[in-house]
Every structure is written in C-alpha cells, then in structure tokens.
Design an enzyme around this catalytic site. Sequence first.
Site, PDB file in Angstrom:
ATOM      1  N   TYR A  29      12.622 -25.960 -57.271  1.00 52.53           N
ATOM      2  CA  TYR A  29      12.471 -26.459 -55.913  1.00 52.53           C
ATOM      3  C   TYR A  29      13.041 -27.864 -55.846  1.00 52.53           C
ATOM      4  O   TYR A  29      12.717 -28.722 -56.650  1.00 52.53           O
ATOM      5  CB  TYR A  29      10.995 -26.499 -55.505  1.00 52.53           C
ATOM      6  CG  TYR A  29      10.841 -26.781 -54.030  1.00 52.53           C
ATOM      7  CD1 TYR A  29      10.777 -25.746 -53.113  1.00 52.53           C
ATOM      8  CD2 TYR A  29      10.797 -28.079 -53.554  1.00 52.53           C
ATOM      9  CE1 TYR A  29      10.681 -25.988 -51.762  1.00 52.53           C
ATOM     10  CE2 TYR A  29      10.694 -28.338 -52.194  1.00 52.53           C
ATOM     11  CZ  TYR A  29      10.631 -27.288 -51.312  1.00 52.53           C
ATOM     12  OH  TYR A  29      10.538 -27.552 -49.962  1.00 52.53           O
TER      13      TYR A  29
ATOM     14  N   HIS B 117       3.784 -29.417 -44.443  1.00 48.22           N
ATOM     15  CA  HIS B 117       4.405 -28.955 -45.682  1.00 48.22           C
ATOM     16  C   HIS B 117       3.400 -28.701 -46.783  1.00 48.22           C
ATOM     17  O   HIS B 117       3.787 -28.291 -47.868  1.00 48.22           O
ATOM     18  CB  HIS B 117       5.396 -29.999 -46.194  1.00 48.22           C
ATOM     19  CG  HIS B 117       6.734 -29.885 -45.554  1.00 48.22           C
ATOM     20  ND1 HIS B 117       7.085 -30.628 -44.478  1.00 48.22           N
ATOM     21  CD2 HIS B 117       7.792 -29.098 -45.831  1.00 48.22           C
ATOM     22  CE1 HIS B 117       8.324 -30.315 -44.117  1.00 48.22           C
ATOM     23  NE2 HIS B 117       8.772 -29.394 -44.911  1.00 48.22           N
TER      24      HIS B 117
ATOM     25  N   ARG C 166      20.205 -28.443 -45.861  1.00 48.33           N
ATOM     26  CA  ARG C 166      19.883 -27.936 -47.186  1.00 48.33           C
ATOM     27  C   ARG C 166      19.678 -26.428 -47.059  1.00 48.33           C
ATOM     28  O   ARG C 166      19.568 -25.905 -45.950  1.00 48.33           O
ATOM     29  CB  ARG C 166      18.623 -28.583 -47.754  1.00 48.33           C
ATOM     30  CG  ARG C 166      17.363 -28.237 -46.977  1.00 48.33           C
ATOM     31  CD  ARG C 166      16.158 -28.948 -47.532  1.00 48.33           C
ATOM     32  NE  ARG C 166      15.724 -28.372 -48.788  1.00 48.33           N
ATOM     33  CZ  ARG C 166      14.673 -27.549 -48.911  1.00 48.33           C
ATOM     34  NH1 ARG C 166      13.956 -27.211 -47.870  1.00 48.33           N
ATOM     35  NH2 ARG C 166      14.342 -27.063 -50.084  1.00 48.33           N
TER      36      ARG C 166
ATOM     37  N   ASN D 254      17.302 -23.084 -48.248  1.00 53.16           N
ATOM     38  CA  ASN D 254      16.073 -22.609 -48.874  1.00 53.16           C
ATOM     39  C   ASN D 254      16.166 -21.086 -48.885  1.00 53.16           C
ATOM     40  O   ASN D 254      17.041 -20.509 -48.250  1.00 53.16           O
ATOM     41  CB  ASN D 254      14.867 -23.098 -48.073  1.00 53.16           C
ATOM     42  CG  ASN D 254      13.591 -23.003 -48.890  1.00 53.16           C
ATOM     43  OD1 ASN D 254      13.611 -22.714 -50.083  1.00 53.16           O
ATOM     44  ND2 ASN D 254      12.468 -23.248 -48.237  1.00 53.16           N
TER      45      ASN D 254
ATOM     46  N   GLU E 118      17.676 -19.524 -45.810  1.00 52.63           N
ATOM     47  CA  GLU E 118      17.511 -20.380 -44.639  1.00 52.63           C
ATOM     48  C   GLU E 118      18.466 -21.554 -44.727  1.00 52.63           C
ATOM     49  O   GLU E 118      18.426 -22.322 -45.683  1.00 52.63           O
ATOM     50  CB  GLU E 118      16.082 -20.928 -44.566  1.00 52.63           C
ATOM     51  CG  GLU E 118      15.055 -19.868 -44.265  1.00 52.63           C
ATOM     52  CD  GLU E 118      13.643 -20.448 -44.194  1.00 52.63           C
ATOM     53  OE1 GLU E 118      12.738 -19.686 -43.830  1.00 52.63           O
ATOM     54  OE2 GLU E 118      13.446 -21.639 -44.504  1.00 52.63           O
TER      55      GLU E 118
ATOM     56  N   TYR F 194       4.079 -18.035 -54.052  1.00 56.07           N
ATOM     57  CA  TYR F 194       4.233 -18.742 -52.775  1.00 56.07           C
ATOM     58  C   TYR F 194       5.223 -18.039 -51.859  1.00 56.07           C
ATOM     59  O   TYR F 194       5.012 -17.914 -50.655  1.00 56.07           O
ATOM     60  CB  TYR F 194       4.690 -20.173 -53.051  1.00 56.07           C
ATOM     61  CG  TYR F 194       5.166 -20.905 -51.827  1.00 56.07           C
ATOM     62  CD1 TYR F 194       4.273 -21.245 -50.806  1.00 56.07           C
ATOM     63  CD2 TYR F 194       6.501 -21.263 -51.679  1.00 56.07           C
ATOM     64  CE1 TYR F 194       4.711 -21.917 -49.680  1.00 56.07           C
ATOM     65  CE2 TYR F 194       6.944 -21.934 -50.552  1.00 56.07           C
ATOM     66  CZ  TYR F 194       6.047 -22.255 -49.558  1.00 56.07           C
ATOM     67  OH  TYR F 194       6.486 -22.916 -48.452  1.00 56.07           O
ATOM     68  N   LYS F 195       6.300 -17.545 -52.440  1.00 62.76           N
ATOM     69  CA  LYS F 195       7.308 -16.875 -51.634  1.00 62.76           C
ATOM     70  C   LYS F 195       6.930 -15.421 -51.338  1.00 62.76           C
ATOM     71  O   LYS F 195       7.675 -14.719 -50.655  1.00 62.76           O
ATOM     72  CB  LYS F 195       8.670 -16.943 -52.338  1.00 62.76           C
ATOM     73  CG  LYS F 195       9.261 -18.362 -52.352  1.00 62.76           C
ATOM     74  CD  LYS F 195      10.565 -18.427 -53.118  1.00 62.76           C
ATOM     75  CE  LYS F 195      11.101 -19.842 -53.231  1.00 62.76           C
ATOM     76  NZ  LYS F 195      11.628 -20.382 -51.965  1.00 62.76           N
TER      77      LYS F 195
END
Lengths: 317, 348, 200
Positions: free
Chosen positions: B37, B195, B225, B227, B267, B318-319
């Site tokens: 990350y 966040h 960026r 993601n 994303e 988390y994903k």
Amino acid sequence: MSILNVKVADVEQVTDVVKHFTLVQENGEPLPHFSGGSHVVVSMNINGRIHRNPYSLMGSTANTDSYHISVRKQENSRGGSVFMHEQVKPGSRLQITYPVNLFAISKMGRRHILIAGGIGITPFMSQIADLNRLGYDYELHYAYRSPENAAFREQLEAMCGNRVHFYVESEGGRLDIPDLLSHQPLGTHVYICGPDPMVKALHINARELGWPENHVHSEEFTAPPIGDEFKVQLKQSGVELVVPGDMSMLEAMEEAGIDAPFLCRGGACGRCEQQVLECDGVIMHNDHYLSDAEKASGNSIMPCVSRAKCSRLVLDF
Amino acid sequence: MNTQFKQETFRDDYTYTNSAEAIRRFPFPFAEDEYMYSVNIEMHGEGTGAAGSVFEHGIDVDEHYIAECEDRRIVLDEDPDRYTALPHMMDAQWDMVELMMDSLSKDYPEHFQLQKDGDNWHWVNKPLGIDQTFVFGDEATLPMQPFEYISRQVQGDWIILDQRDDDLFADMGMVTSQADWSMAFDAGMSFKEWHGPVPQANEIGIFDRALKYLLHLQYGSPVRRLNWTMTINPRLDTSPENYPFWGPDNASVTPENVGDKVYLRVELQALFRLPRSNAIAFSVRGYLISLNELITYPRWGKRLHRVLKQLHPDLSEYKGLDNYRQTVIDFLAPLDDGADLGLGTHPE
Amino acid sequence: MERGYWIRSKPLYDSLVWRQFATGHVVVAQGDGGLAVLKLFQQMCPREPIKLLFADDKSASKKYADIIQTLVPEGLQICESEQAALAALKEQLPDCLMGTQFYVAGSEEFIWAVLEVLKEYGVQDNNVAKELCGTLARSVYCVHCKTISKDVHFSIHECDGCRRHLFVRDHFSRRLGAYMGVMVDAEEPGNIPAKEEIYP
C-alpha cells in the site's frame, strides 16, 4: 508548479508607500478563478537573481479579466518591494503562480470579524467580495497609522457600508481587540492580517477569552530575513551549496538548479519543509508553521524563511 | 477519438465486456511482483499521459460512458442519498460544473459542446441527448442541483472535500459505484475519519503525509494515483447499502467460472483543486476487466498471479478477497512460467 | 471486508474538567452523567458564571437530581427529561457569547443529541468537553435501510427497521450520531455469529 505569464496593465500610487498593480494574462485570456483570501507568488528578475514574493489578490473573485495586487515599499528589505515600486511599469512582464489560498473564510462560521492592520487590508479586499456575494454576516475593523495611509478607504466604504470601522492612530483611534472579542455571539470566527505584534496580541486575547483555536485565523507572510552566510549539503541530491547572507536557503537551492517545493515563500504553509539530518550550530526558525516543540527538536526547517548559524547543515533532499 | 459507445449492463444479466482497444488501454496497476500500500502520487491532466491512454485527459470518457451513466441513473432512482451536498458547498457545485463541462468539451468536442456568453452557458451532450441552456451561478436555471446535474453525465464517483482547520471534509459527493463505503454515512467526515478503515496505512503515517500534501494541492496542477480491488461480476454498485444483494456473489466463484466471474477493479483516483470554493474534487473512476480479458496479455496474467500470491493477509481481508483469492491464484498459476517481468505496467 | 479493524472515526471521551479560559460555562448532563457533574463540582469552581442543565433518566443506575441540588447553589436547572434539557439548552444559546465553554455528560446518544443542538449555533464537537457515563449502548445506523436503532447493547444487532442482522463497525458518523451497522450474513445467508453483549 503551473506558472502564469502576465503583463502589467496599470500601476496606481495608492498612498506614499503603497502601489496597486493591475495584471492581465499575456495571451489575453482571463486569469484563473480564485477564492477570497488567495495570494500569488510573483517572480522578479533583479540583476539576474530571481526573487519571489507572495502578494494577496485583491479584486472581485467574480471578475478575473485582471488580477490586482498591492505592494508596500519596504525600505529595509532585500529589494523585492523596491523593485516592484521602482522598476515595474505598465507593460512590464512578470511571472506569477496560480492562486493559493491559505486564508480562506471558514464556511461553517455564523459570523466573521475581519481585522486589518495597515497593508494587511489586502487579503480582505477579495474576502469581502466573497462575503458579500454569499450574504454572510461580517464586520471589518481596519486600523492604520494616519490619514495618508488610508489605502482603499473609499472603496471599502462602498463595498462594506456600515460593516466597516476605521481606526486612525494619528487621530487617536484605537482598536480595542479584547473588547471586540468579548461580545461576539457563538459561531463567530475572527481573521487578522497585520503587523506581527498585532497578530500575536489577537491570538493571546482570543485564547484568554476562551475562543477555540480553530475560530482564530491569521495570515502573516514573513519576508526572508537577512543573516550570516552558511553551507548546506543536500544529501539525496548530492549537492553542496553556500547560502549568502542576503539570500534565503530556498533561493540558494533554486539558484543551484534544485527543483525544491514551495508555495507561499513566507513561512506560512509548510510546503517547503525539509528534514534536517545534521546541524553543527543553531537553526534560526523564522516561520509560523512549525510548533515550538518542532522548532526546538531541530528536525525540520522551512528554507523559505529560516536560516542556520552553523558551519554545516545537512538536509535529506 | 471515434468512440463507439456500448449498450451493456452492470447488473442482472451483466452484459458488460471490454473491446480489444479497452483491454489494451486498461490501467493495469502492478509495476512490480509485490504490492505494498502506498500513496504513489503523480501529476494528472493535460500532457501527463500517452495519447489514447486513460491518463490522456483530466476526465476519461470511454466506450462504457452511456452504460455507466445509465447505471448511475438506476442507482439514484432507488436511493437518492447516493448524492449528498451539504449546504455550504454551493460554490463547489458550480466549480464542478465548470471543471466537468470545460474538460469534456475541450477533450471530446465531437461528443460535448459548451458555449459561454458571459454567464449564459449552452451545454450539449450528444451521447446522452442533452441540450441545456442555463445561467452559470443561478441554480434555478438547471433541472436539479448543479453538481448532481453534471455528475450524472460523467463516469466514476466524485467526492468533494471542503478545506478548513487544516483538514479536508467529505461534504459533497456523487457516489454510485463505490467499493464498500457509504457517502450517506461518511458525509461531513474529516480525512482521517473517512480513511480510518485502511489497515497498516495509519500506523506508518501515510495519511498524515497524504493529508499534508493534499492541503497544498494547487489549482491548475491536479494529481492522480491508482488503487485496486477485485469484484465478482462486472458490478459497479458494490456499495455497503446493497451488500445484501451482491455479497452472496463473493461465495459463487468456482474453478470453472473464475475467469469470467472475477474482475480486477482498478480505481483511477484524481484530485483537482477547485478555484472558487478552494475545495478539492476527488474522483474515483473504476475500470473493470475480467480475468479472461486480462490474460489476453500474458505479462499481466503472470504479474497478477505473483501479486495475489504475496499479498499481505490484512490487505486481502480488507479488500474482501479472502473467499476467492486462492481460486484466482490457482487459475493464474499455470500461466506463470516464472520469467522475469521487469518493472512496469505495460501489457507486452 | 467488515471485520476487525480499528477505525479512527470512533470518538474519544474524557473526564470533565473546568476550562481555564472562558467567558462562561454551560454544563449539560443526563442520567449517569450526574456522577460526572458531581466530580466536576468537586473541583475548584471557575469565577465565570455557570449554567447547569440536568435531567435524571429512568434507566440510569441512580438518581442524581437531589444531591446535585444541594451541591450547586446557582445556575442550576433541573429538567423533567432529556428532551426538556435539550430545549432548555436551545433557549440559552442565543445569549451565549464566544468563549462560553460547553461540557456534556451522559449516554453517547445524549452527548451527540446535545452536540447536534450546539452545531446549529456554530459550536464544533471537538471544542466541547464530553464524558461518557453509565451505559456504553450505541446508536446503530443500518447502512441498508437507514434506520437508526437506539440503545443497542449487543453485536450482532437485529435492525429495528429491516430486521437484518447487523455487525456493528467501530465506524462512527458525528453527523448521524451513530455507528455503522452492516449485514453480517450477506455472503452466506443464515450464517450469523452468536450475539454478545459488548456495549453493556
């Protein structure tokens, strides 16, 4: 960083020491929109050396055919304001950054008290345009030395009506900040721009009256002070350079071809912060960004206004 | 650019597919075999991306444009709260009208046209059949709030952050295609409140640095960026609101259907400073590609295999990948000969 | 996706302490918040005027109104109910000046109801002293049907609106005054963990 090429369309002597410059884009297009309280950084080529000074945008935020800045001539400065006064004429070409706002109106406020000392009136000129447009409740308190220093008084009377109050020092006018702060309703925010002692006094008064910190807003740009020459080593870039006494560290880095970050160039925003790896002397912090504890720790420095009294300073850059 | 807009769906029968051209320009996010990350910010907008790439323009319009706008309309019909604007954001609403209309009409003049006569604007959106005259700054001249009006005509989610007290607050948003977060719930939250859920990142100070960077973001210098996550079926609306409807799909992946059913969702997150309001527009544009489409470029198939194999368990959870990650790895493993792929995200 | 992580949006509460700089003090408390009030008035009282609004609560462990009355001579207003305390606060606020310090004590639901009233007058929650007293019960916002269930003691909670079984995330919205609840068995319908009293 995006840069705008502008041409001076008009220069107006406002008071003995204040000149007002009207800037238009060289390509004839309108300038970018901005919000009340924004400033731009003006680049000046003074005898082959690039000076960059921040100036507040003054005009209406609704009309961006031109930008308006005002410059007070500072006799004992390193020359930026003197250059603007003596060398810049209608037709002169300058480079400016896109507008940056470090002094915005808090949209959550229910009432806004603006306090200006002298040339500190400039950021409020555009803020008032926004406050009027949005229909917010506000008051402007403007203190200056003498009637000859009453820059923009008529304009302000026209813009603000009975919301503006003038305090003329030479006529015995005095702005009583504690009194002003002690009878404001809940949800009031206060904004100040003026000489350093006035700003410091307001912060102390507000704190002692129990105002929350985030209801007190100030904008203060420090001009880079003159000091002793010192050496800087940029570790990652592998560059060593000397900062002359009449140049800021940021300017010295730029002169050496280093692309260092910056925004306000007045010690206010924190964008140019550099990590200090080593210093065999004392760092002279001149910024308003780092906390006292951070200044004491000596781990970072704002090269736009701060210097060092040492023989060797190493930055992680 | 001569885009053929496709008729396709992101729900029910899921007819969404990518053309060969769309696969080629897919913003594959993995430049290395191991994923960490990070904030990895770079400049965005004019001149920052190759012609034809998704980075060519500030706001990308591709073959899925009409179908994505239609999917947004369906979501908003069911749940109008996916659009939220706190009252102090009206300046930012008009900033968004300007940003979106200016960039679409400049970058895609064959599809979008804008004429300005002072504050009298004339907007034409050919793909959606819209022809609107209105007065910039006068809400009453548009059929709905200005930001809702224009954000129904772009792809991707948009969250508008108000800047005050050295922080950023999610005070406005059009969010219909999000990966598990709720605009209705998060409205008004500060940067860190919002966040909070990202594992590991808080601890290593990533958000402190990112926030500080964003507070200084300049008008005229947008940044971006990438993601990523994964999604079952080409579903845009993977919102927590509708989790009861799409959640069961997470358990439906089998070795037989994995190539068609599992999508890599990338994303493209871009941030723009807005001029009048001093707010920041945060756009989150999702690109979906099925594993079968992705492996048409073997380099991407191998890379994804390695990334998933080495992914930290916290990030995997988390994903939301835990239910099917192994199935995906098993599917990709035979395609990975272990060759050194070098650095970079390019397809070949 | 929904389990386990410590989420920073959970608010922090503290013990009430008089603030040194002020033009006035307004204390609003309910139920077990009475204990926080008693502790506060044991500290050296500030010179500035103090206003205390207090309401007992039926479900609180103890009644505090009587003892508070003996301890707080001036500026005390005992209210019949939580709602009456909020109404009394609303009446006070137009006359309050900047520099007024606000203190709130009671259940989390009450604290955020008070903060909602203060927000209308431009007082931000981070500038208000807050002490959580008595129950740790939560308000839970169902992200699916938008119902807010109050006084929730258990995770898993069956939503008051749609009856879905909700896992309660530590993700808190100050605007809604509630934690986020997300369906726990969406991926495997019927697979519902046993409920536990984790907010007694």
